[in-house]
Write a protein that holds these residues in place. Structure first.
Motif, short mmCIF file in Angstrom:
data_model
loop_
_atom_site.label_atom_id
_atom_site.label_comp_id
_atom_site.label_asym_id
_atom_site.label_seq_id
_atom_site.Cartn_x
_atom_site.Cartn_y
_atom_site.Cartn_z
N ASP A 203 0.83 -1.20 0.00
CA ASP A 203 0.00 0.00 0.00
C ASP A 203 0.86 1.25 0.00
OD1 ASP A 203 -2.31 -1.68 0.41
OD2 ASP A 203 -1.62 -1.88 2.50
N PHE A 204 2.01 1.14 0.66
CA PHE A 204 2.87 2.31 0.87
C PHE A 204 4.30 1.91 0.55
CE2 PHE A 204 5.41 5.33 3.25
CZ PHE A 204 4.68 6.51 3.18
N PHE A 205 4.98 2.75 -0.22
CA PHE A 205 6.33 2.38 -0.66
C PHE A 205 7.33 3.41 -0.13
CE2 PHE A 205 9.53 1.52 -4.10
CZ PHE A 205 9.68 0.17 -3.82
N LEU A 206 8.29 2.92 0.64
CA LEU A 206 9.24 3.79 1.30
C LEU A 206 10.64 3.57 0.75
CD1 LEU A 206 9.24 4.24 5.16
CD2 LEU A 206 11.37 4.01 3.92
N LEU A 207 11.27 4.65 0.37
CA LEU A 207 12.64 4.57 -0.15
C LEU A 207 13.59 5.06 0.92
CD1 LEU A 207 14.83 4.30 -2.36
CD2 LEU A 207 14.11 6.53 -3.23
N LEU A 208 14.49 4.18 1.33
CA LEU A 208 15.46 4.54 2.37
C LEU A 208 16.74 5.00 1.71
CD1 LEU A 208 15.07 4.30 5.46
CD2 LEU A 208 16.49 2.25 5.38
N LYS A 209 17.29 6.11 2.21
CA LYS A 209 18.52 6.67 1.64
C LYS A 209 19.44 7.11 2.76
CE LYS A 209 17.38 8.14 -2.94
NZ LYS A 209 18.62 7.58 -3.49
N ILE A 210 20.65 7.42 2.38
CA ILE A 210 21.53 8.11 3.32
C ILE A 210 22.06 9.36 2.63
CG2 ILE A 210 22.33 6.29 4.90
CD1 ILE A 210 24.64 5.81 2.91
N SER A 211 22.44 10.33 3.42
CA SER A 211 23.00 11.54 2.84
C SER A 211 24.42 11.21 2.39
CB SER A 211 23.05 12.64 3.88
OG SER A 211 23.92 12.24 4.92
N GLY A 212 24.95 12.03 1.51
CA GLY A 212 26.31 11.76 1.07
C GLY A 212 26.64 12.51 -0.18
N ALA A 213 27.72 12.13 -0.80
CA ALA A 213 28.26 12.89 -1.92
C ALA A 213 27.47 12.66 -3.20
CB ALA A 213 29.71 12.52 -2.13
N ILE A 231 10.44 9.35 1.11
CA ILE A 231 11.89 9.13 1.09
C ILE A 231 12.37 9.42 2.51
CG2 ILE A 231 14.10 9.96 0.20
CD1 ILE A 231 12.71 10.65 -2.41
N VAL A 232 13.03 8.45 3.12
CA VAL A 232 13.53 8.62 4.48
C VAL A 232 15.05 8.57 4.44
CG1 VAL A 232 13.55 7.70 6.83
CG2 VAL A 232 11.44 7.62 5.47
N ILE A 233 15.68 9.63 4.92
CA ILE A 233 17.14 9.67 4.93
C ILE A 233 17.62 9.16 6.28
CG2 ILE A 233 19.16 11.17 4.71
CD1 ILE A 233 16.94 12.94 3.03
N ASN A 234 18.21 8.00 6.25
CA ASN A 234 18.63 7.29 7.45
C ASN A 234 20.02 7.78 7.90
OD1 ASN A 234 18.41 5.40 9.50
ND2 ASN A 234 19.04 3.66 8.22
N LYS A 235 20.41 7.34 9.08
CA LYS A 235 21.73 7.66 9.65
C LYS A 235 21.88 9.17 9.87
CE LYS A 235 23.81 3.54 7.63
NZ LYS A 235 24.93 2.90 6.92
N ALA A 236 20.75 9.85 10.19
CA ALA A 236 20.82 11.27 10.50
C ALA A 236 21.15 11.43 11.97
CB ALA A 236 19.51 11.96 10.14
N ASP A 237 22.40 11.18 12.30
CA ASP A 237 22.84 11.33 13.68
C ASP A 237 24.27 11.85 13.70
OD1 ASP A 237 24.12 8.91 12.86
OD2 ASP A 237 22.43 7.76 13.69
N GLY A 238 24.69 12.41 14.85
CA GLY A 238 26.06 12.93 15.01
C GLY A 238 26.42 13.92 13.91
N ASP A 239 27.56 13.72 13.32
CA ASP A 239 28.07 14.64 12.30
C ASP A 239 27.21 14.64 11.03
OD1 ASP A 239 30.08 15.08 14.03
OD2 ASP A 239 31.57 13.82 12.98
N ASN A 240 26.37 13.64 10.91
CA ASN A 240 25.60 13.46 9.68
C ASN A 240 24.34 14.32 9.59
OD1 ASN A 240 26.42 11.84 7.53
ND2 ASN A 240 26.33 10.02 8.81
N ILE A 241 23.91 14.88 10.74
CA ILE A 241 22.60 15.55 10.78
C ILE A 241 22.52 16.67 9.73
CG2 ILE A 241 21.06 16.96 12.21
CD1 ILE A 241 21.86 15.30 14.59
N LYS A 242 23.57 17.48 9.66
CA LYS A 242 23.56 18.61 8.74
C LYS A 242 23.43 18.12 7.28
CE LYS A 242 25.92 23.04 8.41
NZ LYS A 242 27.18 23.76 8.68
N LYS A 243 24.25 17.16 6.95
CA LYS A 243 24.22 16.62 5.58
C LYS A 243 22.85 16.01 5.26
CE LYS A 243 28.03 13.98 5.38
NZ LYS A 243 28.85 12.93 4.76
#
Lengths: 361, 361
Positions: A203-213, A231-243
């Motif tokens: 019913d619902f389609f979720l695309l998982l991503k991470i931030s990066g280059a 679209i869910v950007i995973n690993k948004a923690d620590g130094d990664n939050i801004k990216k």
């Protein structure tokens, strides 16, 4: 070493031939016990409807079997389960290896069971036959969820074709729903054709991503972004939050360039951390919003009907092709015609027609 | 009123039966003339290879015919043309109605003939059977190009299925190439499935757009943006220039979010005006760059081989389905099974299996 359980075929009795007296009591006992642990269709159906996990697992094993007898039994069980299915939300989750699908599903699944939901986690991974189960093969990746009484995790079925694997997963959804699971999560790797198959069973389609280059995008199949409801950007923690936040606004901009969805839903972009659990609850809120919208505008029900028809047609078309391409005369002729077409000595249409006239004659 | 030309079948001679004496000289003359204007396959092939446009048109008419005799003749001609085809660049152009496809193709085509290129303009428009030829149906939209000796314009073939229309266009490409055209432009409307068909018969796929409030995107099919090798924003003239440039940078940003193409080509975005002709030459420069890249990395040749195979398989699969779904027993049963699947009283897989066993028995 394990004790060898005698094979069923050892029991092939010839009518009228008297039993030899030296038959082993132990073997007979083993065989009887083996027969006993194979419940009848009715026993399986009863068990599944009562939420018995062993019966659910046994039925899934039947669905995954290549034995025609097992398949017939599986069909019986599935058709009896059908009226009790369809009462769940089916969520597809895709993302290339490395975005943290397993840890996300663990965190998301635990959040769902904390809301008193019952969660079944399945997978569609046709490559697992070769790579021996990269998806969910290692249940230890979901240590917490696997111990959760309100969760059921089943690795991807194996099979030679995506169609086969997808069929098995689709029927497993029915069984899980009949067993009372109200949230079905189907995981897939976004690198082949499998996410199209998953997209047409959820019913619902979720695309998982991470931030990066930007290079994390390289591996993903074209067209997936347009299929995503979120679209869910995973690993948004620590130094990664801004990216992660930067990536979020970039994806948001991009999504606005896509045409509106038939569902009336505007895909969302959010960030989360499977580690700190930040944003995990938001994912579920998004899905709830989606369900509210699509159930009130009847898109939800319509889509499920369409999906049912799609899978009927898909199965037919796949079997028609199987029958043709496995035809002994066609196998030989096809290679010849393929070469002629490649050398431009025969037009693709003429080649097809010659093959078809051989097949239908 | 037109004179009625006697039908060929009137000439069915029975061996050994003497000619009746009262045969009309006029009818004989008419029939002989009719036969004369229907050249043999060899005459057609000769004519096409010499670049004779009448023979090319006649051969295309055979390709478009539903008469099996004509089709057999068409296949003969096509197979003889094949070794002389494949020496062109095939360009697909798509865009929703209103972006100015016809005026763009007119300006672009005139630019090409000014570079001493020979241009054939074809179309794939399955809807034209219903709407009576929206694409290229009105040749007056390309007033200049239609008068150009180095251009050949042919409206979309008609047909009940996209597969049929696509097949006809694909074979027409072969004929045009054998007739010496070095640039083939195939136009389609980006609203159905037709652009996928066009995408799989061209070397370069161009998406035409106009700048605007974003709502011009609504009509376009999902996934087209990802298929494009170039996005060209048309009508960049007068007050529109600023908006067009804004749209250009927005699309540029969006394209960077997509995964890299197998060809190694990074899709481009540019603006043009079919009215002032600004940017038209740039489109051709882009295509030249693309050809240089993909011919040196062998992607170009590889793609054509793949496309040939794709069309062979497509034709086979389409015919297998036609045969199944037009089977008298299947037609009746299918409706029943569809309903059962919709009511959740039968699983899609079980329904498919029941239909297949009826078909194959």
């Amino acid at each position: 070493m394990k004790k060898t359980i005698p094979n069923k075929s050892a029991l092939n009795e010839k009518k009228g031939v008297p039993q030899p007296e030296f038959i082993s009591d132990l073997v007979v006992k083993n065989i009887k016990q083996f027969r006993k642990i194979q419940p009848s269709s009715n026993e399986l159906i009863d068990g599944i409807l009562k939420g018995n996990i062993s019966d659910l697992s046994r039925a899934i094993t039947l669905v995954e079997s290549t034995n025609p007898e097992h398949l017939a039994k599986a069909n019986e069980v599935i058709n009896a389960c059908l009226p009790h299915a369809n009462k769940s939300v089916r969520i597809g989750i895709t993302g290339v290896p490395g975005v943290g699908k397993s840890t996300f599903i663990e965190a998301f699944g635990k959040h769902l069971t904390s809301l008193r939901k019952t969660v079944a986690v399945l997978a569609v991974d046709p490559s697992s036959t070769i790579s021996h189960g990269s998806i969910l093969g290692d249940k230890t990746r979901m240590e917490e969820l696997v111990k959760d009484k309100n969760a059921f995790i089943r690795p991807s079925a194996s099979g030679e074709t995506l169609g086969g694997v997808a069929r098995k997963t689709r029927e497993t959804i029915i069984l899980c729903e009949a067993a009372g699971f109200d949230t079905i999560i189907i995981e897939t790797v976004g690198v082949g054709q499998s996410e199209t198959a998953v997209h047409s069973m959820v019913d619902f389609f979720l695309l998982l991503k991470i931030s990066g280059a930007g290079d994390e995008l390289q591996g993903i199949k074209r067209g997936i972004m347009e299929m995503a409801d979120a679209i869910v950007i995973n690993k948004a923690d620590g130094d990664n939050i801004k990216k992660a936040n930067l990536a979020k606004s970039e994806f948001n901009r991009a999504l606005h360039l896509f045409p509106a969805k038939k569902s009336g839903w505007m895909p969302t972009v959010s960030t989360c951390s499977s580690y700190t659990k930040d944003g995990i609850d938001e994912v579920w809120k998004t899905i709830t919003n989606y369900l509210e919208l699509t159930q009130s505008n009847a898109y939800f029900q319509e889509k499920r009907k369409e999906q049912n028809q799609y899978w009927m047609m898909e199965t037919i078309n796949e079997q028609l092709k199987n029958h043709f391409y496995n035809h002994p005369e066609i196998i030989d002729l096809l290679e010849k015609k393929k070469k002629a077409v490649q050398n431009n000595s025969l037009s693709p249409f003429a080649a097809a027609m010659e093959l078809l006239s051989t097949y239908f004659k």
